[in-house]
Structure formats: structure tokens, C-alpha cells
Design a protein around this motif. Structure first.
Motif, mmCIF file in Angstrom:
data_model
loop_
_atom_site.group_PDB
_atom_site.id
_atom_site.type_symbol
_atom_site.label_atom_id
_atom_site.label_comp_id
_atom_site.label_asym_id
_atom_site.label_seq_id
_atom_site.Cartn_x
_atom_site.Cartn_y
_atom_site.Cartn_z
ATOM 1 N N GLY A 71 10.684 -3.459 -2.088
ATOM 2 C CA GLY A 71 10.534 -2.346 -3.011
ATOM 3 C C GLY A 71 10.092 -2.733 -4.403
ATOM 4 N N GLY A 72 9.721 -3.969 -4.607
ATOM 5 C CA GLY A 72 9.333 -4.424 -5.940
ATOM 6 C C GLY A 72 7.913 -4.939 -5.991
ATOM 7 N N THR A 73 7.543 -5.357 -7.170
ATOM 8 C CA THR A 73 6.211 -5.912 -7.403
ATOM 9 C C THR A 73 6.343 -7.353 -7.858
ATOM 10 O OG1 THR A 73 5.334 -3.753 -8.024
ATOM 11 C CG2 THR A 73 4.088 -5.678 -8.752
ATOM 12 N N LEU A 74 5.623 -8.225 -7.194
ATOM 13 C CA LEU A 74 5.581 -9.638 -7.558
ATOM 14 C C LEU A 74 4.297 -9.870 -8.351
ATOM 15 C CD1 LEU A 74 6.750 -12.490 -7.316
ATOM 16 C CD2 LEU A 74 5.568 -12.686 -5.124
ATOM 17 N N ASP A 75 4.430 -10.133 -9.634
ATOM 18 C CA ASP A 75 3.260 -10.387 -10.490
ATOM 19 C C ASP A 75 2.787 -11.813 -10.292
ATOM 20 O OD1 ASP A 75 3.245 -7.819 -11.805
ATOM 21 O OD2 ASP A 75 4.996 -8.491 -12.920
#
Length: 87
Positions: A71-75
Motif C-alpha cells: 500500500g505504499g510507494t517506494l521512491d
């Protein structure tokens, strides 16, 4: 959308995450190397992202090692997202 899909599929074993690359040097933008250098000059990495850097992040987040990443974003951007000032 990432968080909504992660919530939708919660409990099914399906994980949904986003990988967000920064300015990436690829063969298709080789003629823009000066622009890429200027865009990444102020980042902690100081250089453009390589496609292999993005691939390694995708492989990790999709692997068993990334099982609790959901559910997250990995930059994958050389640190620009975590260090830029927001106004």
C-alpha cells in the motif's frame, strides 16, 4: 490508487505497492544527459537513476523479503523525494 487497491485485496495474499523512479537515464533519452545531470545535481545521489536500480527495487518489493511492504510507494530517486523542500 495504490492504497485503495492494497485495502481492496487485503487478506487475499495480493500486495499492491508503487515504485516511483526519479530522473532515469535510459537509451531513449541519451541526448538529454545534460538535462538529467542538472535535474539530479542537487539530489543526495547526485546522478540519474539507472534502469537496473529501478529493477532491483521492483524485484525486492515483489519478493518474500518485501512481504510487509503493502500500500505504499517506494521512491527510487536518489533521495530527491525525501530531501526536497515543499512550499
Amino acid at each position: 490508487m495504490t492504497r485503495a487497491r492494497a485495502a481492496e485485496f487485503a487478506g487475499t495474499g495480493v500486495r499492491v505497492s508503487t515504485v516511483a523512479p526519479g530522473a532515469t537515464a535510459i537509451p531513449g533519452n541519451a541526448d538529454s544527459s545534460e538535462l538529467l545531470a542538472a535535474m539530479t545535481e542537487g539530489t543526495p545521489a547526485g546522478v540519474p537513476v539507472r534502469p537496473v536500480d529501478v529493477a532491483v527495487a521492483v524485484r525486492w518489493v515483489a519478493s518474500d523479503e518485501g512481504v510487509f511492504v503493502n500500500g505504499g510507494t517506494l521512491d527510487v530517486d536518489g533521495g530527491i523525494a525525501s530531501t526536497r523542500l515543499r512550499g
